[in-house]
Write an enzyme that holds these catalytic residues in place. Structure first.
Site, PDB file in Angstrom:
ATOM      1  N   SER A 145       0.839  -1.204   0.000  1.00  0.00           N
ATOM      2  CA  SER A 145       0.000   0.000   0.000  1.00  0.00           C
ATOM      3  C   SER A 145       0.871   1.251   0.000  1.00  0.00           C
ATOM      4  O   SER A 145       2.055   1.185   0.335  1.00  0.00           O
ATOM      5  CB  SER A 145      -0.866  -0.018   1.259  1.00  0.00           C
ATOM      6  OG  SER A 145      -1.386   1.269   1.557  1.00  0.00           O
ATOM      7  N   TYR A 158      -3.449  -0.034   9.998  1.00  0.00           N
ATOM      8  CA  TYR A 158      -3.270  -0.419   8.588  1.00  0.00           C
ATOM      9  C   TYR A 158      -1.851  -0.081   8.122  1.00  0.00           C
ATOM     10  O   TYR A 158      -1.179  -0.911   7.489  1.00  0.00           O
ATOM     11  CB  TYR A 158      -4.310   0.323   7.752  1.00  0.00           C
ATOM     12  CG  TYR A 158      -4.365  -0.019   6.292  1.00  0.00           C
ATOM     13  CD1 TYR A 158      -3.735   0.795   5.348  1.00  0.00           C
ATOM     14  CD2 TYR A 158      -5.069  -1.127   5.836  1.00  0.00           C
ATOM     15  CE1 TYR A 158      -3.810   0.501   3.991  1.00  0.00           C
ATOM     16  CE2 TYR A 158      -5.150  -1.420   4.475  1.00  0.00           C
ATOM     17  CZ  TYR A 158      -4.516  -0.603   3.570  1.00  0.00           C
ATOM     18  OH  TYR A 158      -4.586  -0.894   2.228  1.00  0.00           O
TER      19      TYR A 158
HETATM   20  P1  NAP Z   1     -11.875  -4.919  -0.517  1.00  0.00           P
HETATM   21  O1  NAP Z   1     -12.683  -4.404  -1.657  1.00  0.00           O
HETATM   22  O2  NAP Z   1     -12.239  -4.529   0.885  1.00  0.00           O
HETATM   23  O3  NAP Z   1     -11.751  -6.536  -0.609  1.00  0.00           O
HETATM   24  C1  NAP Z   1     -10.999  -7.173   0.369  1.00  0.00           C
HETATM   25  C2  NAP Z   1     -11.191  -8.653   0.161  1.00  0.00           C
HETATM   26  O4  NAP Z   1     -10.486  -9.357   1.194  1.00  0.00           O
HETATM   27  C3  NAP Z   1     -12.669  -9.062   0.257  1.00  0.00           C
HETATM   28  O5  NAP Z   1     -12.955 -10.052  -0.695  1.00  0.00           O
HETATM   29  C4  NAP Z   1     -12.736  -9.637   1.669  1.00  0.00           C
HETATM   30  O6  NAP Z   1     -13.729 -10.607   1.832  1.00  0.00           O
HETATM   31  C5  NAP Z   1     -11.377 -10.307   1.766  1.00  0.00           C
HETATM   32  N1  NAP Z   1     -11.024 -10.593   3.169  1.00  0.00           N
HETATM   33  C6  NAP Z   1     -10.974  -9.733   4.208  1.00  0.00           C
HETATM   34  N2  NAP Z   1     -10.626 -10.379   5.325  1.00  0.00           N
HETATM   35  C7  NAP Z   1     -10.447 -11.695   4.991  1.00  0.00           C
HETATM   36  C8  NAP Z   1     -10.095 -12.877   5.719  1.00  0.00           C
HETATM   37  N3  NAP Z   1      -9.847 -12.839   7.038  1.00  0.00           N
HETATM   38  N4  NAP Z   1     -10.023 -14.047   5.047  1.00  0.00           N
HETATM   39  C9  NAP Z   1     -10.290 -14.107   3.724  1.00  0.00           C
HETATM   40  N5  NAP Z   1     -10.637 -13.026   2.967  1.00  0.00           N
HETATM   41  C10 NAP Z   1     -10.710 -11.841   3.611  1.00  0.00           C
HETATM   42  O7  NAP Z   1     -10.363  -4.460  -0.708  1.00  0.00           O
HETATM   43  P2  NAP Z   1      -9.577  -4.002  -2.018  1.00  0.00           P
HETATM   44  O8  NAP Z   1      -9.678  -2.531  -2.157  1.00  0.00           O
HETATM   45  O9  NAP Z   1      -9.924  -4.899  -3.161  1.00  0.00           O
HETATM   46  O10 NAP Z   1      -8.091  -4.320  -1.507  1.00  0.00           O
HETATM   47  C11 NAP Z   1      -7.507  -5.578  -1.694  1.00  0.00           C
HETATM   48  C12 NAP Z   1      -6.100  -5.478  -1.118  1.00  0.00           C
HETATM   49  O11 NAP Z   1      -5.452  -4.332  -1.674  1.00  0.00           O
HETATM   50  C13 NAP Z   1      -6.101  -5.261   0.399  1.00  0.00           C
HETATM   51  O12 NAP Z   1      -4.982  -5.922   0.960  1.00  0.00           O
HETATM   52  C14 NAP Z   1      -5.914  -3.738   0.529  1.00  0.00           C
HETATM   53  O13 NAP Z   1      -5.317  -3.399   1.762  1.00  0.00           O
HETATM   54  C15 NAP Z   1      -4.997  -3.479  -0.627  1.00  0.00           C
HETATM   55  N6  NAP Z   1      -4.982  -2.109  -1.136  1.00  0.00           N
HETATM   56  C16 NAP Z   1      -6.127  -1.500  -1.540  1.00  0.00           C
HETATM   57  C17 NAP Z   1      -6.036  -0.212  -2.099  1.00  0.00           C
HETATM   58  C18 NAP Z   1      -7.236   0.545  -2.583  1.00  0.00           C
HETATM   59  O14 NAP Z   1      -7.106   1.774  -2.822  1.00  0.00           O
HETATM   60  N7  NAP Z   1      -8.384  -0.069  -2.728  1.00  0.00           N
HETATM   61  C19 NAP Z   1      -4.808   0.419  -2.222  1.00  0.00           C
HETATM   62  C20 NAP Z   1      -3.664  -0.242  -1.752  1.00  0.00           C
HETATM   63  C21 NAP Z   1      -3.760  -1.505  -1.227  1.00  0.00           C
HETATM   64  P3  NAP Z   1     -15.165 -10.205   2.469  1.00  0.00           P
HETATM   65  O15 NAP Z   1     -15.881  -9.457   1.413  1.00  0.00           O
HETATM   66  O16 NAP Z   1     -15.785 -11.517   2.807  1.00  0.00           O
HETATM   67  O17 NAP Z   1     -14.886  -9.357   3.702  1.00  0.00           O
HETATM   68  C1  GCO Z   2      -6.937   5.204   3.191  1.00  0.00           C
HETATM   69  C2  GCO Z   2      -7.054   4.270   2.014  1.00  0.00           C
HETATM   70  C3  GCO Z   2      -5.690   3.760   1.622  1.00  0.00           C
HETATM   71  C4  GCO Z   2      -5.827   2.810   0.479  1.00  0.00           C
HETATM   72  C5  GCO Z   2      -4.504   2.277   0.076  1.00  0.00           C
HETATM   73  C6  GCO Z   2      -3.571   3.327  -0.425  1.00  0.00           C
HETATM   74  O1  GCO Z   2      -7.847   5.200   4.028  1.00  0.00           O
HETATM   75  O2  GCO Z   2      -5.931   5.931   3.227  1.00  0.00           O
HETATM   76  O3  GCO Z   2      -7.920   3.192   2.308  1.00  0.00           O
HETATM   77  O4  GCO Z   2      -5.094   3.142   2.711  1.00  0.00           O
HETATM   78  O5  GCO Z   2      -6.617   1.718   0.834  1.00  0.00           O
HETATM   79  O6  GCO Z   2      -3.918   1.474   1.042  1.00  0.00           O
HETATM   80  O7  GCO Z   2      -2.450   2.688  -0.984  1.00  0.00           O
END
Ligand code: NAP
Ligand code: GCO
Length: 264
Positions: A145, A158
């Site tokens: 992230s 986080y």
């Molecule tokens: P999301 O839409 O919240 O999806 C997260 C997924 O993880 C969901 O399918 C959730 O399942 C699953 N999950 C959560 N806890 C779990 C557990 N204990 N066991 C199995 N599955 C679990 O998140 P996203 O935005 O796609 O992000 C995916 C990854 O990218 C995460 O690691 C997040 O931190 C990272 N990330 C996101 C962003 C962003 O801007 N979106 C940026 C940087 C990094 P449920 O639906 O059943 O809860």
């Molecule tokens: C926040 C956001 C970010 C993104 C991502 C950025 O609240 O700042 O959720 O943390 O999820 O991790 O890279």
């Protein structure tokens, strides 16, 4: 050159991939030839994911597994190995966030975030590495992230977890590189998914959310990322094109980390 990016015949496990970033990465790995397995916490979520993959024309197998439960993870690895094959590519994608000011956050909530975002990638990687070694190598991609590098208000747990995940990535690379295992990270910027939906909600007057405007000003690309932006980087790190890339966090952020931000 194209063969370098082929995943033909590889088994790829993307955790927490019923939707969001995980779903997009799994779809991209499938397009490159991989056999996809994914997991989610409950059968309902897995079924939702299976329907979504089917609608997208992506063959996928889904397993119910809470990635924080080491016993469940070990059982799931055994099932995958029986039903599909040894995991060649692991994407530790499952993650949660709780946006609470640190002094108001309970230790329980802090632990929950660290459990999913840091302890679970350790548990799942530990479960798949032995078979990767026997097979002669493998690929591990940890979804880090911006918060692996930067802090901000309300995301202490986080950021601590994602900072730790950056170093876990480097340590797996260090400890298992000799077995032809490459462990790298993808650090997405701000991506349009359900996890960031609260940060993009339109205001009552129809204007953009203040945080939305902030991210637009902080990003040279002047836009939020989409899950499609992560597909190419994921295929690169999952394929032999990256066999000499190890311990690297590939930031896919539109330039946020390089940019002081647009003058107001
Ligand atoms: P999301 O839409 O919240 O999806 C997260 C997924 O993880 C969901 O399918 C959730 O399942 C699953 N999950 C959560 N806890 C779990 C557990 N204990 N066991 C199995 N599955 C679990 O998140 P996203 O935005 O796609 O992000 C995916 C990854 O990218 C995460 O690691 C997040 O931190 C990272 N990330 C996101 C962003 C962003 O801007 N979106 C940026 C940087 C990094 P449920 O639906 O059943 O809860
Ligand atoms: C926040 C956001 C970010 C993104 C991502 C950025 O609240 O700042 O959720 O943390 O999820 O991790 O890279």
């Amino acid at each position: 050159m194209n063969n370098q990016f082929s995943l033909q015949g590889k088994t790829a496990w993307v955790t927490g991939a019923s939707y969001g970033i995980g779903f997009a990465i799994a779809s991209a790995l499938a397009e490159a030839g991989a056999n996809i397995v994914f997991n989610d916490i409950g059968q309902a979520q897995v079924d939702k994911g299976l329907a979504a993959y089917k609608e997208s024309g992506v063959p996928a197998r889904g397993y119910v597994c809470d990635v924080t439960d080491e016993g469940a993870v070990k059982e799931t690895v055994a099932k995958i190995e029986r039903e599909v094959g040894v995991v060649d590519v692991l994407v530790n994608n499952a993650g949660i966030i709780k946006r609470i000011p640190m002094t108001e956050m309970s230790a329980e909530d802090f632990r929950k975030v660290v459990d999913v975002d840091l302890n679970a990638p350790f548990i799942v990687a530990k479960a798949v590495i032995p078979a990767m070694i026997k097979k002669g190598g493998g690929k591990i991609i940890n979804i880090c992230s911006m918060m692996s590098e930067l802090g901000r208000e309300t995301v202490s747990a986080y950021a601590a977890a994602k900072g730790g995940l950056k170093m876990l990535t480097r340590n797996i690379a260090s400890e298992y590189g000799a077995y032809n295992i490459q462990c790298n990270g993808i650090g997405p910027g701000y991506i349009e998914t359900p996890q960031t939906a609260p940060l993009r909600e339109r205001q009552a007057d129809g204007s953009r959310h203040p945080f939305d405007q902030f991210i637009i000003a902080k990003t040279p690309a002047a836009r939020w990322g989409t899950t499609d932006d992560l597909k190419g980087p994921a295929v690169f790190l999952a394929s032999s094109a990256s066999d000499f890339v190890n311990g690297h966090i590939l930031y896919v952020d539109g330039g946020i980390l390089a940019y002081i931000g647009k003058q107001p």
